[in-house]
Design a protein around this motif. Structure first.
Motif, short mmCIF file in Angstrom:
data_model
loop_
_atom_site.label_atom_id
_atom_site.label_comp_id
_atom_site.label_asym_id
_atom_site.label_seq_id
_atom_site.Cartn_x
_atom_site.Cartn_y
_atom_site.Cartn_z
N CYS A 184 -12.93 -5.37 0.70
CA CYS A 184 -11.81 -5.78 1.54
C CYS A 184 -10.54 -6.05 0.74
O CYS A 184 -9.44 -5.72 1.19
N ILE A 185 -10.68 -6.66 -0.43
CA ILE A 185 -9.52 -7.11 -1.19
C ILE A 185 -8.53 -5.98 -1.49
O ILE A 185 -7.31 -6.15 -1.30
N PRO A 186 -8.97 -4.80 -1.93
CA PRO A 186 -7.99 -3.75 -2.24
C PRO A 186 -7.19 -3.27 -1.03
O PRO A 186 -6.10 -2.70 -1.20
N SER A 187 -7.69 -3.48 0.18
CA SER A 187 -6.98 -2.99 1.36
C SER A 187 -5.66 -3.70 1.57
O SER A 187 -4.81 -3.21 2.32
N PHE A 188 -5.43 -4.84 0.91
CA PHE A 188 -4.14 -5.53 1.04
C PHE A 188 -3.01 -4.72 0.41
O PHE A 188 -1.83 -5.01 0.66
N SER A 189 -3.33 -3.75 -0.40
CA SER A 189 -2.30 -2.89 -0.99
C SER A 189 -1.96 -1.70 -0.11
O SER A 189 -1.12 -0.88 -0.49
N ALA A 190 -2.57 -1.59 1.07
CA ALA A 190 -2.34 -0.43 1.93
C ALA A 190 -0.88 -0.26 2.34
O ALA A 190 -0.38 0.86 2.36
N PRO A 191 -0.14 -1.34 2.69
CA PRO A 191 1.29 -1.13 3.01
C PRO A 191 2.08 -0.54 1.86
O PRO A 191 2.99 0.27 2.08
N VAL A 192 1.75 -0.94 0.63
CA VAL A 192 2.44 -0.36 -0.53
C VAL A 192 2.12 1.13 -0.66
O VAL A 192 2.99 1.96 -0.94
N VAL A 193 0.85 1.48 -0.43
CA VAL A 193 0.46 2.89 -0.46
C VAL A 193 1.20 3.66 0.62
O VAL A 193 1.67 4.79 0.40
N GLY A 194 1.33 3.07 1.81
CA GLY A 194 2.07 3.73 2.88
C GLY A 194 3.54 3.93 2.52
O GLY A 194 4.12 4.98 2.83
N TRP A 195 4.14 2.95 1.86
CA TRP A 195 5.54 3.08 1.43
C TRP A 195 5.67 4.21 0.40
O TRP A 195 6.63 4.99 0.46
N LEU A 196 4.73 4.30 -0.51
CA LEU A 196 4.76 5.40 -1.48
C LEU A 196 4.59 6.75 -0.79
O LEU A 196 5.20 7.75 -1.20
N SER A 197 3.78 6.78 0.27
CA SER A 197 3.60 8.01 1.02
C SER A 197 4.90 8.42 1.71
O SER A 197 5.24 9.61 1.75
N ASP A 198 5.63 7.46 2.25
CA ASP A 198 6.92 7.77 2.87
C ASP A 198 7.90 8.32 1.85
O ASP A 198 8.72 9.19 2.17
N LYS A 199 7.84 7.81 0.64
CA LYS A 199 8.83 8.18 -0.37
C LYS A 199 8.48 9.46 -1.11
O LYS A 199 9.36 10.29 -1.36
N TYR A 200 7.22 9.64 -1.46
CA TYR A 200 6.83 10.76 -2.30
C TYR A 200 5.95 11.79 -1.60
O TYR A 200 5.64 12.82 -2.20
N GLY A 201 5.51 11.51 -0.41
CA GLY A 201 4.65 12.45 0.29
C GLY A 201 3.18 12.05 0.21
O GLY A 201 2.76 11.32 -0.69
N PRO A 202 2.37 12.55 1.13
CA PRO A 202 0.97 12.12 1.21
C PRO A 202 0.00 12.90 0.33
O PRO A 202 -1.12 12.46 0.12
#
Length: 392
Positions: free
Chosen positions: A218-236
């Protein structure tokens, strides 16, 4: 039914109804989210969705084990009923975007009630005649061209009549995203059927310990918004592919956990955290990719999905893929672990993850061999896998 049921038939029926209600909530909820937020920051928003989804899936066994240990069977369902009641309350308080838009329109209409709209009045010349329109009348050929353009070809009209689901499934790019979602769900839920039994058999833990071990996922899932922001910026593309590839060594190293010692327990927790990080890198980009595909098709053929769009149907397909992964993951892990052992189960899941990186690299964010506009190669100006290329 699940709380008071005592026969297999009642329990199966309860689970079917539970899955049906979850499907409705997921599809409508994600469609409302996209309609409210728009496509610009959808990756970051899907990161929050992925966070909540991962927390729910992983925290369920944790809370269930602790509450069952301390309060008993019915205490677990009391907690579930409380969460359902809170969910219903929040949905009643939610204001949809179209309703809010009507309120805003009404307010603006009242403010502008004294204003008149329409074409400007005709200008009267000094000689008493009215000034004629300066716009030339369209020629007959121009009118015929407009009629032909509106009429379209038979093929285009036939394609327009196809259900949106059929049109979406023709996209290899969307199919690759759905496959990635299925595999990610399978990897995430595979531990549900084997991890509690494994820690009980290897370390002698009770239901509380078996529930607490899911915290590492569960703990690593707190970084999901940051991953989503990186996806918006650099692509998926590379986020999803790297997540699938990183999971391979961590799953494979789980085969080293064989006996009850403190170093072995620490190693297991570290490996589960790293697996959680790998899974988190995959989900937000692929959830946003579903939106990107629908937007790309809309941009190529405006109005092809009608006034309502196809986001609900696209996320309906996503929900099917995710549900398929939740079904396959525990069955795969349980069957392989029972027949071939913990080690084989671990590396087989890692191999599945690594192989899934191939379609992610090729199709996620658009076909990799095509050159797209670098400024927006995965959003509105993206091209589907069957479209023509543009210069970079």
């Amino acid at each position: 039914m699940l709380c008071i049921g005592s026969s297999v038939g009642v329990l199966v029926t309860g689970r079917l109804l539970q899955g049906l209600s979850a499907a409705v909530v997921w599809v409508v909820g994600l469609a409302l989210l996209v309609d409210t937020v728009g496509e610009k920051d959808i990756g970051q928003v899907m990161g929050y969705v992925s966070l909540s989804m991962s927390l729910g899936i992983m925290a369920g066994p944790l809370l269930g084990g602790v509450v069952y240990e301390k309060g008993g069977y019915y205490s677990v369902f009391a907690m579930a009923f409380a969460l359902i009641g809170l969910d219903i309350l929040l949905r009643l308080l939610m204001v949809e975007k179209k309703i809010a838009r009507q309120w805003l329109t009404t307010t603006m209409g009242q403010e502008d009630a004294d204003c008149t709209y329409g074409p400007p009045p005709p200008q009267h010349l000094d000689n008493g005649y009215v000034e004629a329109s300066t716009q030339p009348e369209k020629s007959t050929s121009e009118k015929q061209g407009v009629l032909i353009e509106k009429e379209g070809t038979r093929l285009s009209r036939f394609i327009a009549r196809l259900p949106a689901v059929v049109t979406l499934l023709k996209s290899r790019r969307l199919v690759a995203a759905l496959w990635g979602c299925l595999v990610q769900a399978a990897l995430m839920t595979s531990f549900d059927s084997v991890l509690p039994l494994f820690v009980k058999r290897t370390f002698g833990w009770d239901s509380t310990g078996a529930g607490l071990i899911f915290l590492t996922l569960c703990i690593p899932s707190f970084s999901a918004p940051v991953v989503g922001w990186l996806s918006d910026k650099y692509g998926p593309r590379w986020l999803a592919a790297s997540g699938f590839l990183l999971a391979l060594p961590f799953f494979t190293l789980l085969r080293l956990i064989t006996h009850d010692t403190m170093p072995q327990i620490v190693t297991l927790c570290v490996l589960l955290i790293l697996i959680g990080i790998s899974i988190t890198l995959v989900m937000p980009p692929l959830m946003a990719e579903v939106t990107y595909v629908v937007q790309a098709k809309e941009n190529k053929n405006p109005g092809m999905f009608g006034a309502g769009g196809a986001y609900a149907q696209a996320y309906g397909l996503f929900n099917c893929a995710f549900a398929g992964g939740c079904l396959v993951g525990p069955i795969w892990a349980g069957f392989v672990e029972d027949k071939a052992g913990w080690g084989t189960m671990a590396w087989s899941l890692g191999l599945l993850s690594a192989l899934s990186a191939i379609p992610a690299v090729i199709w996620t964010g658009g076909l990799i061999t095509k050159r797209h506009d670098k400024s927006d190669h995965f959003r509105g100006d993206i091209y589907d896998d069957n479209e023509t290329t543009t210069s970079a």
